[in-house]
Every structure is written in structure tokens, then in C-alpha cells.
Design an enzyme around this catalytic site. Structure first.
Site, short mmCIF file in Angstrom:
data_model
loop_
_atom_site.label_atom_id
_atom_site.label_comp_id
_atom_site.label_asym_id
_atom_site.label_seq_id
_atom_site.Cartn_x
_atom_site.Cartn_y
_atom_site.Cartn_z
N ASP A 102 1.07 -1.24 -0.11
CA ASP A 102 0.20 0.03 0.11
C ASP A 102 1.19 1.17 0.00
O ASP A 102 1.13 1.12 -1.00
CB ASP A 102 -0.83 0.05 1.52
N GLY A 104 3.71 1.19 1.56
CA GLY A 104 5.15 0.97 0.87
C GLY A 104 5.91 0.17 1.96
O GLY A 104 7.02 -0.02 2.59
N THR A 106 5.41 -1.03 5.39
CA THR A 106 5.92 -2.46 6.00
C THR A 106 7.23 -2.71 4.81
O THR A 106 8.08 -3.57 5.63
CB THR A 106 4.46 -2.85 5.52
P1 IMP Z 1 1.66 -0.42 4.16
O1 IMP Z 1 2.93 -0.48 5.10
O2 IMP Z 1 0.74 1.06 3.49
O3 IMP Z 1 2.20 -0.69 2.47
O4 IMP Z 1 0.54 -1.58 4.38
C1 IMP Z 1 0.67 -2.48 4.50
C2 IMP Z 1 -0.07 -3.54 4.82
O5 IMP Z 1 -1.13 -3.08 5.01
C3 IMP Z 1 -1.21 -5.04 4.40
O6 IMP Z 1 0.27 -6.20 4.80
C4 IMP Z 1 -1.73 -5.40 4.83
O7 IMP Z 1 -2.05 -5.59 5.47
C5 IMP Z 1 -2.81 -3.36 5.16
N1 IMP Z 1 -3.51 -3.48 4.27
C6 IMP Z 1 -3.75 -2.83 2.74
N2 IMP Z 1 -4.97 -2.43 2.05
C7 IMP Z 1 -5.31 -3.13 2.11
C8 IMP Z 1 -6.50 -3.67 1.89
O8 IMP Z 1 -6.88 -3.21 1.00
N3 IMP Z 1 -7.32 -4.64 2.52
C9 IMP Z 1 -6.67 -4.84 3.82
N4 IMP Z 1 -5.09 -5.13 4.68
C10 IMP Z 1 -5.03 -4.52 3.65
#
Ligand code: IMP
Ligand code: MG
Length: 179
Positions: A102, A104, A106
């Protein structure tokens, strides 16, 4: 459970076909390398199991259990590794398997954490990517599907720990769930 899922965004058939392609590509890219497959739980569990079986070379299988603070839809950037790897990845070619990228944050955090263990290489494979939401410039080597800025559930992905066992991917039918 099905009631609120009017719009499947990726069907089981599409998923199967795409994972087969990813498996082929990874098989050819990783042949002859000392490889390990690291799945990021919980979200990636379904994808991971299917992807691993679509790869036609032997991979070491390992897991990281990760939680992120913040609301269900947004990561705060504070990621916590709850359960560590059990295998040594030093000198190995590691493929990190994620459910969705999403912002990035994580993936960036995990690459940093895994780098400390001195693998030979780290690549990232994600089932889903929301390019519109990216705030961190991370390189994602394999992407199953690029999806629009919608909150999705199923096939491992949750909404408040629910719906992970939905066998396809659906848009969560709740307004403003990204807020
Ligand atoms: P990031 O760190 O913003 O890239 O978010 C990644 C994490 O957010 C993913 O591993 C999910 O756990 C959670 N996430 C982001 N978007 C979604 C979604 O549309 N559905 C479910 N989980 C999501
Ligand atoms: Mg995840």
C-alpha cells in the site's frame, strides 16, 4: 459472510492463472540460486501457499509474523515482527512474499530488518499493489495485480481480522474505509 461483498475484484480463476504465471517466472529467475521463500503472515498465508506450489524448484520455506500499529487501513509505519524467521538466510537469495503493498512502509521496514541478516539478495513478490497509495519508493519485483485505491478483503486479507478465508478478493463495501 458473503452479504457485503458485491464486487469481486479478482476471481478465483484469475488468481489461479496469475499465480501460475508468477510461479513460472520465479522458477526461471531463481533456478541455480540458494533460495529461500519468506512469507509475511497473516495476510500472505493464502497467496504464499499457492505461490510456493506454483514454483517448480525447491525453496526453503519460512515465515515472519508481523503486526502494524494504526488503523485497519493505514499503517502507521511502526511495524513489529512478532515471530521471527527460523532459518538462517545469510548468503541466501530471499524472496519476500507479501499480500499487498500500500504505502510501501511495511515492505521498506522488512527489507531493512532482513538485510541485517546478510542475505545475498532480497526481492519482493506481492499479490496486490495499490500504486496510487505509495508514499515510499520501494522496488517490487513481482506483482500479481495492480488494484485501485479501494479496501479489499479475502484470500488472506482482512478487515478487523475477518474475511481472510473468503476464497476470492472483494472490495469491502463500506464507504470511506480508507479514512
Ligand atoms: P503499507 O505498509 O502501507 O504498504 O501497508 C501494507 C499492509 O496494510 C498490508 O500488509 C495489509 O496488512 C494492510 N493493507 C493495506 N491495504 C489493505 C487492503 O486493502 N485490505 C487489507 N489490508 C490492507
Ligand atoms: Mg501484509
Amino acid at each position: 459472510m458473503e452479504r457485503i461483498f458485491g464486487r469481486p475484484i479478482v476471481t478465483q480463476e484469475e488468481m489461479r492463472a496469475r499465480i501460475r504465471e508468477l510461479g513460472k517466472q520465479i522458477t526461471s529467475d531463481y533456478t541455480g540460486r540458494d533460495r529461500g521463500l519468506v512469507g509475511v503472515l497473516k495476510g500472505a498465508y493464502a497467496f504464499y501457499a499457492d505461490l510456493a506450489r506454483a514454483i517448480r524448484i525447491s525453496m526453503r520455506v519460512d515465515f515472519l509474523l508481523v503486526t502494524s500499529y494504526g488503523s485497519r487501513a493505514k499503517t502507521s509505519g511502526k511495524v513489529k515482527i512478532v515471530t521471527e524467521l527460523t532459518e538462517d538466510i545469510k548468503g541466501k537469495d530471499v524472496l519476500l512474499v507479501e499480500d499487498i503493498v500500500d504505502s510501501g512502509l511495511t515492505v521498506q521496514y522488512l527489507i531493512k530488518a532482513l538485510s541485517k541478516k546478510k542475505p545475498k539478495s532480497i526481492k519482493v513478490c506481492t499479490l496486490l499493489s495499490k500504486p496510487e497509495r505509495r508514499t515510499i519508493d520501494v522496488t517490487i519485483d513481482y506483482v500479481g495485480f495492480k488494484i485501485p485505491n479501494k479496501y479489499v478483503v479475502g484470500y488472506g486479507l482482512d478487515y478487523q481480522q475477518k474475511y481472510r478465508n473468503l476464497p476470492y478478493l472483494a472490495v469491502l463495501d463500506v464507504a470511506d474505509d480508507q479514512e
